[in-house]
Motif scaffolding. Sequence first.
Motif, PDB file in Angstrom:
ATOM      1  N   VAL A 279      67.097  86.081  49.534  1.00 32.74           N
ATOM      2  CA  VAL A 279      66.220  86.979  50.273  1.00 32.74           C
ATOM      3  C   VAL A 279      66.979  88.276  50.513  1.00 32.74           C
ATOM      4  O   VAL A 279      68.032  88.281  51.150  1.00 32.74           O
ATOM      5  N   SER A 280      66.451  89.372  49.992  1.00 35.49           N
ATOM      6  CA  SER A 280      67.110  90.661  50.171  1.00 35.49           C
ATOM      7  C   SER A 280      67.278  90.981  51.651  1.00 35.49           C
ATOM      8  O   SER A 280      66.406  90.677  52.476  1.00 35.49           O
ATOM      9  N   LYS A 281      68.380  91.641  51.961  1.00 36.90           N
ATOM     10  CA  LYS A 281      68.587  92.098  53.335  1.00 36.90           C
ATOM     11  C   LYS A 281      67.549  93.132  53.742  1.00 36.90           C
ATOM     12  O   LYS A 281      67.396  93.440  54.930  1.00 36.90           O
ATOM     13  N   ARG A 282      66.810  93.676  52.780  1.00 35.86           N
ATOM     14  CA  ARG A 282      65.773  94.677  53.072  1.00 35.86           C
ATOM     15  C   ARG A 282      64.363  94.086  53.030  1.00 35.86           C
ATOM     16  O   ARG A 282      63.385  94.823  53.048  1.00 35.86           O
ATOM     17  N   ALA A 283      64.267  92.769  52.961  1.00 32.04           N
ATOM     18  CA  ALA A 283      62.964  92.097  53.032  1.00 32.04           C
ATOM     19  C   ALA A 283      62.651  91.756  54.485  1.00 32.04           C
ATOM     20  O   ALA A 283      63.542  91.612  55.314  1.00 32.04           O
ATOM     21  N   GLU A 284      61.357  91.640  54.797  1.00 35.20           N
ATOM     22  CA  GLU A 284      60.896  91.268  56.135  1.00 35.20           C
ATOM     23  C   GLU A 284      60.182  89.922  56.039  1.00 35.20           C
ATOM     24  O   GLU A 284      59.258  89.768  55.239  1.00 35.20           O
ATOM     25  N   ILE A 285      60.605  88.980  56.850  1.00 40.11           N
ATOM     26  CA  ILE A 285      60.071  87.620  56.800  1.00 40.11           C
ATOM     27  C   ILE A 285      59.488  87.274  58.162  1.00 40.11           C
ATOM     28  O   ILE A 285      60.163  87.382  59.188  1.00 40.11           O
ATOM     29  N   GLY A 286      58.230  86.829  58.179  1.00 36.71           N
ATOM     30  CA  GLY A 286      57.561  86.514  59.431  1.00 36.71           C
ATOM     31  C   GLY A 286      57.947  85.152  59.992  1.00 36.71           C
ATOM     32  O   GLY A 286      58.559  84.320  59.313  1.00 36.71           O
ATOM     33  N   GLU A 287      57.541  84.904  61.238  1.00 36.26           N
ATOM     34  CA  GLU A 287      57.879  83.649  61.902  1.00 36.26           C
ATOM     35  C   GLU A 287      57.084  82.487  61.311  1.00 36.26           C
ATOM     36  O   GLU A 287      55.960  82.649  60.825  1.00 36.26           O
ATOM     37  N   GLY A 288      57.698  81.311  61.332  1.00 32.12           N
ATOM     38  CA  GLY A 288      57.018  80.107  60.859  1.00 32.12           C
ATOM     39  C   GLY A 288      56.900  79.992  59.361  1.00 32.12           C
ATOM     40  O   GLY A 288      56.245  79.078  58.855  1.00 32.12           O
ATOM     41  N   THR A 289      57.548  80.884  58.631  1.00 30.96           N
ATOM     42  CA  THR A 289      57.510  80.868  57.161  1.00 30.96           C
ATOM     43  C   THR A 289      58.652  80.016  56.629  1.00 30.96           C
ATOM     44  O   THR A 289      59.731  79.969  57.223  1.00 30.96           O
ATOM     45  N   ILE A 290      58.425  79.351  55.497  1.00 33.37           N
ATOM     46  CA  ILE A 290      59.461  78.574  54.832  1.00 33.37           C
ATOM     47  C   ILE A 290      59.669  79.118  53.424  1.00 33.37           C
ATOM     48  O   ILE A 290      58.698  79.418  52.718  1.00 33.37           O
ATOM     49  N   ILE A 291      60.923  79.286  53.042  1.00 35.98           N
ATOM     50  CA  ILE A 291      61.287  79.754  51.701  1.00 35.98           C
ATOM     51  C   ILE A 291      62.223  78.716  51.100  1.00 35.98           C
ATOM     52  O   ILE A 291      63.288  78.431  51.658  1.00 35.98           O
ATOM     53  N   LEU A 292      61.831  78.158  49.960  1.00 33.85           N
ATOM     54  CA  LEU A 292      62.509  76.998  49.391  1.00 33.85           C
ATOM     55  C   LEU A 292      63.552  77.397  48.350  1.00 33.85           C
ATOM     56  O   LEU A 292      63.625  78.559  47.936  1.00 33.85           O
ATOM     57  N   PRO A 293      64.401  76.450  47.939  1.00 30.57           N
ATOM     58  CA  PRO A 293      65.522  76.775  47.047  1.00 30.57           C
ATOM     59  C   PRO A 293      65.086  77.444  45.747  1.00 30.57           C
ATOM     60  O   PRO A 293      64.076  77.078  45.152  1.00 30.57           O
ATOM     61  N   GLY A 294      65.862  78.428  45.329  1.00 29.64           N
ATOM     62  CA  GLY A 294      65.617  79.109  44.068  1.00 29.64           C
ATOM     63  C   GLY A 294      64.634  80.256  44.141  1.00 29.64           C
ATOM     64  O   GLY A 294      64.477  81.002  43.179  1.00 29.64           O
ATOM     65  N   ALA A 295      63.959  80.414  45.267  1.00 31.79           N
ATOM     66  CA  ALA A 295      63.048  81.557  45.418  1.00 31.79           C
ATOM     67  C   ALA A 295      63.859  82.850  45.472  1.00 31.79           C
ATOM     68  O   ALA A 295      64.999  82.864  45.933  1.00 31.79           O
ATOM     69  N   SER A 296      63.235  83.935  45.002  1.00 36.56           N
ATOM     70  CA  SER A 296      63.896  85.241  44.991  1.00 36.56           C
ATOM     71  C   SER A 296      62.962  86.282  45.592  1.00 36.56           C
ATOM     72  O   SER A 296      61.865  86.519  45.072  1.00 36.56           O
ATOM     73  N   ILE A 297      63.398  86.892  46.683  1.00 35.26           N
ATOM     74  CA  ILE A 297      62.588  87.869  47.414  1.00 35.26           C
ATOM     75  C   ILE A 297      63.301  89.218  47.333  1.00 35.26           C
ATOM     76  O   ILE A 297      64.406  89.383  47.847  1.00 35.26           O
TER      77      ILE A 297
END
Length: 225
Positions: free
Chosen positions: A140-158
């Motif tokens: 997950v890029s340090k410049r991405a914004e992720i909301g509460e209650g979200t799940i990001i699983l292994p191997g994903a690229s944001i």
Amino acid sequence: MIFICNIIATEKTINLTAHQTAKQSNLTFCCIFLHPTKQLLFRKLYLCQKNTMLYIYGATAHAKTAVDVAEDLAIEIGGLIDKSLLIEDVFDYEVQLHHQVKDTEEDFFIAVKNPGLRQRIVSENTDWNYQTLIHPKAYVSKRAEIGEGTIILPGASIAPDVQIGNHCIIAGSAVIESNTIIEDFVNIGPNVSIGANVLVGRGSEIKANTRIEDEETIPKESIIA
């Protein structure tokens, strides 16, 4: 919106670096930038300054995935919540029929795959604090914004400048390119590729192995396969 940062701790000081997740001495930390001022606010310092307990709503397949991710993040799990009388425990964690919030240091994660049902559960529990779960093997890029209650699983690229809303599911090996907006309660399936400057509307589902080209707009509550 939540920005995930490294927090590298020593006995006397905590230094912040702008990366996704860090562990030192088996401690996992999380903080929030108050957008757009970027002022830092410490919301959770897991296993160090706060003994926060996570409760997972749901006890089926997606809940098992959430348990795995929480354990990999060294988050203490208090139990699961499910309305089924047939499930007593999941991986030796007790399954409760109801849960009465007893402590402000309790967090919750809605492990329900159906976007509409997930939204209803959230609307019925507005006093809950919701935990975001980002697996250490997701990028997950340090410049991405992720909301509460979200799940990001292994191997994903944001990628940078991606905005992901609240209570989304980003499955393994999904790729989301820059300047894309994923609204609340969206499911992104495994191996999905989403181009740049895309808008995915609230409550939509993008099924496994789908490619969304640049500049596309997906209306809310769409199912794309």
